[in-house]
Design an enzyme around this catalytic site. Structure first.
Site, PDB file in Angstrom:
ATOM      1  N   GLU A 236      43.813  31.957  40.008  1.00 44.38           N
ATOM      2  CA  GLU A 236      44.400  32.162  41.330  1.00 44.38           C
ATOM      3  C   GLU A 236      44.388  30.895  42.173  1.00 44.38           C
ATOM      4  OE1 GLU A 236      42.672  34.421  39.767  1.00 44.38           O
ATOM      5  OE2 GLU A 236      44.060  36.114  39.735  1.00 44.38           O
TER       6      GLU A 236
ATOM      7  N   HIS B  38      40.850  47.003  44.106  1.00 41.37           N
ATOM      8  CA  HIS B  38      42.297  47.142  43.923  1.00 41.37           C
ATOM      9  C   HIS B  38      42.898  47.899  45.110  1.00 41.37           C
ATOM     10  CE1 HIS B  38      41.068  46.298  39.765  1.00 41.37           C
ATOM     11  NE2 HIS B  38      42.299  45.924  39.533  1.00 41.37           N
TER      12      HIS B  38
HETATM   13  C1  LIG Z   1      40.666  37.089  39.200  1.00 40.95           C
HETATM   14  C2  LIG Z   1      41.507  38.157  38.570  1.00 40.95           C
HETATM   15  N1  LIG Z   1      42.814  37.950  38.384  1.00 40.95           N
HETATM   16  C3  LIG Z   1      43.590  38.901  37.823  1.00 40.95           C
HETATM   17  C4  LIG Z   1      43.078  40.097  37.421  1.00 40.95           C
HETATM   18  C5  LIG Z   1      43.969  41.199  36.815  1.00 40.95           C
HETATM   19  N2  LIG Z   1      43.651  41.404  35.413  1.00 40.95           N
HETATM   20  C6  LIG Z   1      42.792  42.364  35.004  1.00 40.95           C
HETATM   21  S1  LIG Z   1      42.502  42.318  33.359  1.00 40.95           S
HETATM   22  C7  LIG Z   1      43.572  41.031  33.148  1.00 40.95           C
HETATM   23  C8  LIG Z   1      43.736  40.428  31.785  1.00 40.95           C
HETATM   24  C9  LIG Z   1      42.425  39.956  31.265  1.00 40.95           C
HETATM   25  O1  LIG Z   1      42.574  39.303  30.047  1.00 40.95           O
HETATM   26  P1  LIG Z   1      41.289  38.892  29.208  1.00 40.95           P
HETATM   27  O2  LIG Z   1      40.349  38.150  30.063  1.00 40.95           O
HETATM   28  O3  LIG Z   1      41.777  38.189  27.981  1.00 40.95           O
HETATM   29  O4  LIG Z   1      40.591  40.256  28.820  1.00 40.95           O
HETATM   30  P2  LIG Z   1      41.194  41.433  27.942  1.00 40.95           P
HETATM   31  O5  LIG Z   1      41.830  42.391  28.892  1.00 40.95           O
HETATM   32  O6  LIG Z   1      42.184  40.836  27.004  1.00 40.95           O
HETATM   33  O7  LIG Z   1      40.047  42.039  27.238  1.00 40.95           O
HETATM   34  C10 LIG Z   1      44.134  40.653  34.364  1.00 40.95           C
HETATM   35  C11 LIG Z   1      45.116  39.565  34.542  1.00 40.95           C
HETATM   36  C12 LIG Z   1      41.704  40.292  37.663  1.00 40.95           C
HETATM   37  N3  LIG Z   1      41.091  41.434  37.328  1.00 40.95           N
HETATM   38  N4  LIG Z   1      40.950  39.309  38.212  1.00 40.95           N
END
Ligand SMILES: Cc1ncc(C[n+]2csc(CCOP(=O)(O)OP(=O)(O)O)c2C)c(N)n1
Ligand SMILES: Cc1ncc(C[n+]2csc(CCOP(=O)(O)OP(=O)(O)O)c2C)c(N)n1
Ligand SMILES: [Mg+2]
Ligand SMILES: [Mg+2]
Lengths: 318, 325, 318, 325
Positions: free
Chosen positions: B59, B128
């Site tokens: 971000e 959220h």
């Molecule tokens: C700081 C932040 N930005 C965006 C999000 C929204 N978000 C939730 S899960 C996710 C993807 C996460 O990917 P990863 O870290 O690879 O974990 P996975 O879901 O693949 O296990 C996003 C973008 C968030 N929770 N926190």
């Protein structure tokens, strides 16, 4: 032997729990989002199994299994997911946005990777007080892009903190494939820049995970500082149960399903001479009963009352 | 054309990108996925991955890169996946973007937009559901808007993109698909800095914005049956506030109820009340009242969320009390 | 030849300007803090020399020389430092918290390393528009601990942005010595984790800096993506002119003074056959005159009026 | 003993560390250097580098690590080198620390302090002069204090360290060496949540905190010569506000001027004014007035800084106007 069966039980319990959630979600019985870890069971079981109660884990949104293996009561976890009064946060938040400090499980916020600096703080206490405990901090390969990961790893390196960073590389962050997230293949490469070791391992292989994480945990306990372990794995479901995951191919999913962690482990047990048909059925019964009970407990639990939203803000009210 | 609030946002982005090739989007999952809420659906296909840029989960980088691109002539529209995560890029918004022009002695522009899907009522829980707008309304150099209608969602977004200053654009998740109304297909702007009088009356004034507008309109309709006529002022822009419109309605009715979904303490309502208490004091016939989310976190459970958020009933009760003074 | 002399002039100009500031500070003629880059001249001159006007630099608090080499009028810079109406920010902020976009110099906030994501944004524009320009982003080894460095480098790697990251490793962040800041010797090691090259060079050696940065700039111009260059150097002064730097030894300072970048370069010029006594005196006169003029301009400039504090906030007032 | 404000802070840290071995400090340059402002001078020598921990430049890590250490029983006191930089650790403060207890269902404690050297008047410019307190006063789960006197600086810091909730402690740079007064050598606490009535009167009320207290006291003294007697209420704690004390003085004099160095728009004054306008309306004899920093950035040049900041003269002029209603 004992251990073999315990591990098997854990793997199956996690899968049963995750599978049930998926089902309940589609039945409209779950009020919030569900982020399934189906397919990643070896990773959470292999890393958390064997930790002491005093050790701390920092699970993220897909690490429901880590809660269970660390000793959180499945009933309380299910109640948490359903937003019940009996849940870990008493209905204040949902799914895995809650922890159980008594079990050494730290509750995350939604802000991905923001847990990692906090994990360093817990590890700092262990170091300062000479306690031989360790901290496991999980994060996705997607979360690895956040600045907090860097600040935490750098500090852990300087202070040689007893923390093991576990990167769950399941190749996607929501819809974003790894090449759009980073220009390297292995997040583990970054450890070198912080003065500690990084290892890549097959996250679907229970033994590989136990071996790598186990060694890192031992190192940390002995005062040898942090390690970064990257586990390559795959989530079977979409990002959340709402996500149909059109950004990936059926073939890719199939390929990974053929590397199923439980299937691999069952093959091992069979080699070891177990009657797998019987063992599988029996274990299936047991975990089903546990999850049934958790669901019943949770669904029978009262919802919190509105005014309870005002409680729990402060330890010492003014 | 009947258009939802979210579709209005999508339309505005498409129009802006067609009108000006310097406009581009960046954020998490905004490309193939079309964004977590589908605000950018279809835009990757039309404009390609250079102008609909999927970023890593960073971000601070997203906001910072937008500042850099804006400083050299592009018009970035950054998306936070949820408004809550803007806290992770906070320094870039309040220190980097907000002061860019100022610290360059006026010789710089920062034409960027940060879109923040915000708000409660969707069982989002602590992280959220946030309404972070008042963190930014205290930062000069920024502009802050928060549309309540589909018409404004489109017109304010087009305004924000054309504006040469950084605009933080709060779009309300609850309204995305619940608000549906006639919206012109063509390009148009809703000016930043102008509130909209949604209802005219003479007994009491509701001053509000975002999702709370609808509670106020409902309450006002109910009060009308009881013989109380209300003004309903939709602020739309939170920085700078439309002081003229605020003071006009306060002076007209002498009775003001400020309503927002944001938390009571520290919400923009305090600022609005203070302006009225200082500059319309002689006209007041009753205490300046406020209704906001209760002073706690965005609790998840249904009864909790209901308990803490403003609602039609709560607004109505407060409105009755005010009218009765 | 021409170039040799230009470089020498630049080195001396930067030193003269920095030295003058130090003197003026001690005479109480400077209203705010002064963060001296004395000793680091080769680094800023070597990296910025030869850039085009359209290229952008993101200097930090110790990179006053970078402003000058990039073409910022010394008079305006001095006026900026004195908080005058004629300064780059018109008195709104002081020292290097201002830029000159027309000269390709981006003004930083105080938040260390927060410039790096912004540098990526500028580089993104160059890439999107197919412009062959580059961005140089400076940061200290201390600032390297901030999360923004990570987010920026990762993104630059993914997008193969035309940006060169330049780490000024002068071994201290204020009072904090490098071993308390990181567990590695070279910040450059981190580049590997972002999919691009990292190089270490002697930041006091003008040729080494020009060579390394020059190659990185060429690579970036050709679309080859980012590079991280770490320049080892040393600041002669304390963190700011207020700091007596008791956290380091006299011997250490002496050691580094013996590696003086200007001294080294003069030795080269002498080898090349220049009459160094004459050249040094002549160059000294020239840079003194320039700085004299800058000081005179600045000190003669009016202070801003109070109400000007309200101007410059918005491009389009509502 | 005559003690400066900064020395009072240093004393409080030393006392707390002697009293409780769980107390430790972390931050940038707090060890050998003793901190940029010498708040931690001498503490490394007495307590060693494990309890006076120099960190890398990583504000998010500093706050986050404090949360972790606090959750498992330590009592960290984190230092931001300047309050301005807390924006770089913002998410950790407002999301991680503030919700820790809440999201653990009440079964967690977060006994930590973040010390933030804040404030203007020292020619610090845009990024070394900020008053970020109102970003935090809108976040439940946090407590926010801002002492104006050396006595309070010590007593509130000791309170904050003993408190089981996260406390953001704003210490004012301008006051560090300019305030000097008798402070007991022993340990004592000033309770969080209680304002202090610095002067009693009956004509008008000043409500203030931090550096602005002194402008108010000066103005009140001057007004006294003119026959106007003033109450001066020093809030001291900004979250939670001492509503009782605020309403008591407002009801007593019916004329309130709120003064703070923080920016007018979005400062805590709006909240205070709103509380008064709603809950003391019947007692008001004049508009609720506010005086704060003008709505711009912390400009550097002397005349600019003077122009934008509250001063004795500006407070006096406003006080006269208010008294004249
Ligand atoms: C700081 C932040 N930005 C965006 C999000 C929204 N978000 C939730 S899960 C996710 C993807 C996460 O990917 P990863 O870290 O690879 O974990 P996975 O879901 O693949 O296990 C996003 C973008 C968030 N929770 N926190
Ligand atoms: C985010 C942030 N934290 C802290 C500071 C205070 N500060 C200013 S300069 C400095 C040391 C910087 O060290 P380094 O990056 O190595 O640069 P150097 O001064 O050595 O050139 C610190 C801690 C700051 N400006 N920004
Ligand atoms: Mg992933
Ligand atoms: Mg340094």
């Amino acid at each position: 032997m004992e251990r073999d069966l315990e591990l098997y039980h854990n793997l199956r319990l996690v899968r049963e729990f995750e599978g049930r959630l998926s089902k309940m979600h589609h039945q409209g019985r779950i009020p919030g989002g569900v982020y399934s870890g189906l397919g990643q069971e070896a990773l959470v079981v292999g890393s958390v199994y064997g930790l002491a109660r005093e050790d701390f884990i920092f699970p993220l949104h897909r690490d429901l299994g880590a809660f269970l293996v660390k000793g959180v009561d499945p009933r309380l976890l299910m109640a948490q997911i359903l937003g019940k009064k009996t849940g870990l946060s008493g209905g204040r938040d949902s799914f895995l946005h809650a922890g159980s400090l008594a079990d050494g499980v730290f509750g995350a916020t939604s802000m991905l990777a923001s847990s990692l600096p906090v994990a360093c703080g817990v590890a700092l206490k262990f170091k300062m007080n000479g306690e031989p405990n360790v901290v496991l901090a999980f994060f996705g390969e997607g979360a690895s892009s956040r600045g907090d990961v860097h600040e935490a790893m750098n500090f852990a390196g300087v202070q040689r903190l007893p923390v093991v960073f576990i990167c769950e590389n399941n190749f996607y962050a929501f819809s974003t494939p790894q090449p759009m997230e980073m220009a390297v293949e292995d997040v583990a490469d970054r450890a070198a820049g912080y003065g500690f070791k990084g290892h890549v391992c097959n996250g679907n292989d229970l033994f590989a995970v136990m071996h790598e994480v186990g060694a890192a945990v031992e190192l940390a306990r002995r005062g040898g500082g942090p390690t970064l372990i990257e586990c390559k794995t795959y989530r079977y479901s979409g990002h959340s149960e709402h996500d149909t995951a059109t950004y990936r191919t059926k073939d890719e999913l199939l390929e990974w399903e053929s590397r199923d962690p439980i299937y691999m482990y069952e093959f091992y047990l069979q080699k070891k001479g177990h009657d797998m048909a019987a063992l599988s059925a029996e274990t299936g019964e047991r975990v089903k009963a546990t999850v049934d009970e958790a669901v019943k407990f949770a669904e029978d639990s009262p919802d919190p009352e509105g005014p309870e939203a005002m409680d729990g803000l402060y330890a010492t009210q003014v | 054309m009947e258009t939802t609030y979210i579709k209005a946002i999508n339309d505005a982005l498409r129009i802006a990108m067609r009108e000006d090739e310097n406009v581009f989007l960046l954020g998490e999952d905004i490309g193939a996925l079309g964004g977590a809420f589908k605000a950018t659906e279809g835009l990757l296909d039309e404009f390609g991955s250079a102008r609909v840029l999927d970023t890593p989960i960073s971000e601070s980088l997203i906001v910072g890169a937008a500042v850099g691109a804006a400083a050299v002539g592009l018009r970035p529209v950054a998306e936070m996946q949820f408004a809550d995560f803007v806290s992770c890029g906070f320094d870039q918004v309040v220190n980097m973007a907000a002061t860019l022009r100022y610290r360059h002695g006026g010789n710089a522009k920062c034409p960027m937009v940060v879109r923040c899907p915000s708000g409660s009522g969707v069982r989002g829980g602590l992280f959220h559901s946030q309404n972070p707008e008042a963190w930014f309304t205290r930062v000069p150099g920024l502009k802050v808007v928060a549309p309540a209608t589909a018409f404004d969602a489109k017109g304010l977004l087009l305004s924000a993109i054309q504006d040469d200053d950084p605009v933080i654009y709060f779009e309300h998740k609850f309204l995305y698909r619940r608000v549906k109304e006639d919206v012109p297909e063509a390009s148009y702007v809703v000016p930043i800095g102008k509130a909209a009088l949604r209802m005219e009356g003479s007994d009491i004034s509701f001053i509000t914005y975002g999702s709370a507008l609808y509670h106020c309109l409902d309450a006002a309709a109910e009060l009308a049956k009881e013989g109380v006529t209300s003004e309903v002022l939709d602020l739309r822009t939170l920085l700078p506030l439309d002081r003229g419109a605020i003071l006009a309605t306060a002076r007209k009715t002498g009775k003001v109820l400020i309503v927002h979904e944001d938390r009571l303490t520290g919400g923009i309502g305090g600022e609005v009340a203070a302006i009225i208490a200082e500059h319309a004091f002689e006209y007041l016939d009753a205490p300046v009242m406020r209704l906001g989310m209760r002073d706690t976190h965005n609790a998840f459970a249904g009864a909790m969320e209901e308990y803490i958020l403003p609602s039609r009933e709560k607004v109505l009760a407060a409105g009755r009390k005010l009218a009765g003074y």
